[in-house]
Design a protein around this motif. Structure first.
Motif, PDB file in Angstrom:
ATOM      1  N   TYR A 111       0.802  -1.219   0.000  1.00 61.06           N
ATOM      2  CA  TYR A 111       0.000   0.000   0.000  1.00 61.06           C
ATOM      3  C   TYR A 111       0.840   1.277   0.000  1.00 61.06           C
ATOM      4  CZ  TYR A 111       1.092   0.573   4.959  1.00 61.06           C
ATOM      5  OH  TYR A 111       1.758   0.756   6.150  1.00 61.06           O
ATOM      6  N   ALA A 112       2.025   1.202   0.647  1.00 63.28           N
ATOM      7  CA  ALA A 112       2.850   2.410   0.794  1.00 63.28           C
ATOM      8  C   ALA A 112       3.384   2.907  -0.545  1.00 63.28           C
ATOM      9  CB  ALA A 112       4.000   2.142   1.754  1.00 63.28           C
ATOM     10  N   GLU A 113       3.511   2.009  -1.535  1.00 61.11           N
ATOM     11  CA  GLU A 113       4.025   2.417  -2.837  1.00 61.11           C
ATOM     12  C   GLU A 113       3.109   3.445  -3.505  1.00 61.11           C
ATOM     13  OE1 GLU A 113       5.098  -0.827  -5.388  1.00 61.11           O
ATOM     14  OE2 GLU A 113       5.941  -1.985  -3.731  1.00 61.11           O
ATOM     15  N   ASN A 114       1.817   3.352  -3.206  1.00 56.03           N
ATOM     16  CA  ASN A 114       0.855   4.326  -3.736  1.00 56.03           C
ATOM     17  C   ASN A 114       0.421   5.341  -2.684  1.00 56.03           C
ATOM     18  OD1 ASN A 114       0.533   3.548  -6.499  1.00 56.03           O
ATOM     19  ND2 ASN A 114      -0.566   1.736  -5.806  1.00 56.03           N
ATOM     20  N   ARG A 115       1.076   5.297  -1.519  1.00 59.68           N
ATOM     21  CA  ARG A 115       0.817   6.242  -0.431  1.00 59.68           C
ATOM     22  C   ARG A 115      -0.669   6.265  -0.041  1.00 59.68           C
ATOM     23  NH1 ARG A 115       1.550  11.333  -1.495  1.00 59.68           N
ATOM     24  NH2 ARG A 115       2.531  11.963   0.477  1.00 59.68           N
ATOM     25  N   TYR A 116      -1.289   5.071  -0.045  1.00 57.89           N
ATOM     26  CA  TYR A 116      -2.708   5.005   0.280  1.00 57.89           C
ATOM     27  C   TYR A 116      -3.008   5.552   1.671  1.00 57.89           C
ATOM     28  CZ  TYR A 116      -4.003   2.208  -3.819  1.00 57.89           C
ATOM     29  OH  TYR A 116      -4.252   1.786  -5.104  1.00 57.89           O
ATOM     30  N   ASP A 117      -2.147   5.246   2.628  1.00 55.79           N
ATOM     31  CA  ASP A 117      -2.404   5.714   3.990  1.00 55.79           C
ATOM     32  C   ASP A 117      -2.345   7.234   4.076  1.00 55.79           C
ATOM     33  OD1 ASP A 117       0.326   5.457   3.368  1.00 55.79           O
ATOM     34  OD2 ASP A 117       0.895   5.328   5.474  1.00 55.79           O
ATOM     35  N   VAL A 118      -1.393   7.833   3.374  1.00 58.27           N
ATOM     36  CA  VAL A 118      -1.258   9.297   3.365  1.00 58.27           C
ATOM     37  C   VAL A 118      -2.461   9.930   2.674  1.00 58.27           C
ATOM     38  CG1 VAL A 118       0.144  11.233   2.560  1.00 58.27           C
ATOM     39  CG2 VAL A 118       1.249   9.128   3.392  1.00 58.27           C
ATOM     40  N   LYS A 119      -2.886   9.348   1.564  1.00 59.72           N
ATOM     41  CA  LYS A 119      -4.028   9.875   0.823  1.00 59.72           C
ATOM     42  C   LYS A 119      -5.310   9.768   1.646  1.00 59.72           C
ATOM     43  CE  LYS A 119      -2.076   8.686  -3.707  1.00 59.72           C
ATOM     44  NZ  LYS A 119      -2.206   7.785  -4.877  1.00 59.72           N
ATOM     45  N   LEU A 120      -5.470   8.645   2.367  1.00 58.26           N
ATOM     46  CA  LEU A 120      -6.657   8.462   3.198  1.00 58.26           C
ATOM     47  C   LEU A 120      -6.704   9.494   4.324  1.00 58.26           C
ATOM     48  CD1 LEU A 120      -6.666   4.574   3.378  1.00 58.26           C
ATOM     49  CD2 LEU A 120      -8.561   5.959   2.524  1.00 58.26           C
ATOM     50  N   ALA A 121      -5.561   9.713   4.965  1.00 55.24           N
ATOM     51  CA  ALA A 121      -5.509  10.694   6.057  1.00 55.24           C
ATOM     52  C   ALA A 121      -5.833  12.097   5.549  1.00 55.24           C
ATOM     53  CB  ALA A 121      -4.125  10.671   6.705  1.00 55.24           C
ATOM     54  N   LYS A 122      -5.329  12.423   4.382  1.00 58.48           N
ATOM     55  CA  LYS A 122      -5.573  13.747   3.803  1.00 58.48           C
ATOM     56  C   LYS A 122      -7.041  13.913   3.427  1.00 58.48           C
ATOM     57  CE  LYS A 122      -3.932  16.871   0.158  1.00 58.48           C
ATOM     58  NZ  LYS A 122      -2.977  17.028  -0.986  1.00 58.48           N
ATOM     59  N   ALA A 123      -7.629  12.880   2.825  1.00 63.39           N
ATOM     60  CA  ALA A 123      -9.044  12.954   2.419  1.00 63.39           C
ATOM     61  C   ALA A 123      -9.936  13.024   3.658  1.00 63.39           C
ATOM     62  CB  ALA A 123      -9.405  11.745   1.582  1.00 63.39           C
ATOM     63  N   TYR A 124      -9.598  12.253   4.691  1.00 61.18           N
ATOM     64  CA  TYR A 124     -10.403  12.285   5.914  1.00 61.18           C
ATOM     65  C   TYR A 124     -10.371  13.689   6.533  1.00 61.18           C
ATOM     66  CZ  TYR A 124     -11.609  11.972  10.808  1.00 61.18           C
ATOM     67  OH  TYR A 124     -12.167  12.226  12.035  1.00 61.18           O
ATOM     68  N   ALA A 125      -9.196  14.293   6.586  1.00 62.17           N
ATOM     69  CA  ALA A 125      -9.064  15.631   7.168  1.00 62.17           C
ATOM     70  C   ALA A 125      -9.937  16.628   6.424  1.00 62.17           C
ATOM     71  CB  ALA A 125      -7.605  16.070   7.139  1.00 62.17           C
ATOM     72  N   LYS A 126     -10.033  16.475   5.099  1.00 64.82           N
ATOM     73  CA  LYS A 126     -10.860  17.378   4.303  1.00 64.82           C
ATOM     74  C   LYS A 126     -12.336  17.237   4.657  1.00 64.82           C
ATOM     75  CE  LYS A 126     -11.874  16.373   0.002  1.00 64.82           C
ATOM     76  NZ  LYS A 126     -11.757  16.171  -1.465  1.00 64.82           N
ATOM     77  N   TYR A 127     -12.812  15.991   4.727  1.00 68.75           N
ATOM     78  CA  TYR A 127     -14.235  15.769   4.994  1.00 68.75           C
ATOM     79  C   TYR A 127     -14.594  15.999   6.453  1.00 68.75           C
ATOM     80  CZ  TYR A 127     -14.715  13.934   0.292  1.00 68.75           C
ATOM     81  OH  TYR A 127     -14.730  13.809  -1.078  1.00 68.75           O
ATOM     82  N   ALA A 128     -13.629  15.794   7.352  1.00 66.62           N
ATOM     83  CA  ALA A 128     -13.889  16.010   8.779  1.00 66.62           C
ATOM     84  C   ALA A 128     -14.121  17.486   9.072  1.00 66.62           C
ATOM     85  CB  ALA A 128     -12.733  15.471   9.607  1.00 66.62           C
TER      86      ALA A 128
END
Length: 265
Positions: free
Chosen positions: A247-264
């Motif tokens: 998952y880290a190769e596509n930075r999924y965890d970073v993208k998820l955290a960023k998207a969550y922060a936007k919607y939160a």
């Protein structure tokens, strides 16, 4: 949502009353699961072909919150809210997964054609699982059949269906199991965790509507052992379980955290 039954009380009962009212049943407002409410639940379960035990567990909650016919190809805000209720997670967390996986609440690239991404390395493994030697097909199918993951063959959009049809000519079930489907990009080989009896029924459900795609995704999260990570917003853990160990190769965890922060917000 937690399972509730006669005698229970709390916020879940108010949600249950509201959901039953929206489903067309007459109930009294309140925070207690009364005998009369149980009778109404039994009537709802009988109507929907569920076990009429009067207990509101996952399947009854799903029918209440995400049931009903829908041909819409896009999710409404209420759909996200109801899905989050069913998973007992934040709506922002659910929206984050959807955005990172497909970037759109519209889960189709054309009528009847869900968004897909075909994975040639998965196809290799799925053929072997069915006793078919992938090597004999590899030379003429290098764009759909390879032993290790690589992203150079992705074509995106409707063109992914060209790759899928090419794979289906070799083995339809293995091909459909080797694509990720819908706005949440759930792999076809996860059909059982999505409550489906076969890859074919999974694909048929994905083709129905955006809400059907959401329902399959919610089941997958509920049964796939990753719900705790979504509830706690442990994005690295969730990404590893949902997207795989790379998952880290596509930075999924970073993208998820960023998207969550936007919607939160």
């Amino acid at each position: 949502m937690k399972t509730v039954k006669q005698g229970d009380s709390g916020e879940e009962i108010a949600i249950l009353n509201n959901a039953l009212t929206q489903a067309g049943y007459s109930v009294k407002e309140g925070m207690t699961f009364t005998p009369a409410l149980r009778e109404t639940v039994v009537a709802f379960q009988q109507q929907r072909g569920l076990e009429p035990d009067g207990i509101v567990g996952y399947h009854t909650w799903e029918a209440l919150l995400l049931g009903g016919e829908s041909e819409a190809t896009e999710l409404a805000d209420e759909d996200f809210s109801r899905g989050a209720l069913l998973l007992d997670c934040e709506t922002a967390a659910l929206r984050a997964v959807q955005e990172v996986e497909s970037g759109s609440r519209h889960g189709f690239v054309a009528p009847g054609k869900p968004t897909i991404l075909f994975e040639g390395h998965i196809f290799w493994a799925q053929l072997k699982k069915r006793g078919i030697d992938p090597v004999q097909y590899a030379a003429q199918n290098g764009d759909i059949l390879y032993p290790q993951w690589e992203k150079g063959h992705y074509r995106g959009g409707l063109k992914e269906y060209d790759r899928l049809e090419k794979a289906r000519a070799i083995d339809r079930e293995a091909a459909d199991a080797s694509a990720s489907w819908g706005m949440f990009q759930v792999m076809g080989f996860n059909f059982a965790a999505c409550g489906e009896k076969s890859v074919a029924s999974f694909v048929a459900a994905m083709q129905q509507s955006a809400r059907s795609q959401l329902k399959l995704f919610v089941r997958f999260i509920h049964q796939g052992g990753m719900l705790f990570a979504l509830q706690r917003k442990e994005w690295a853990t969730f990404a590893r379980l949902y997207n795989g160990p790379r998952y880290a190769e596509n930075r999924y965890d970073v993208k998820l955290a960023k998207a969550y922060a936007k919607y939160a917000r």
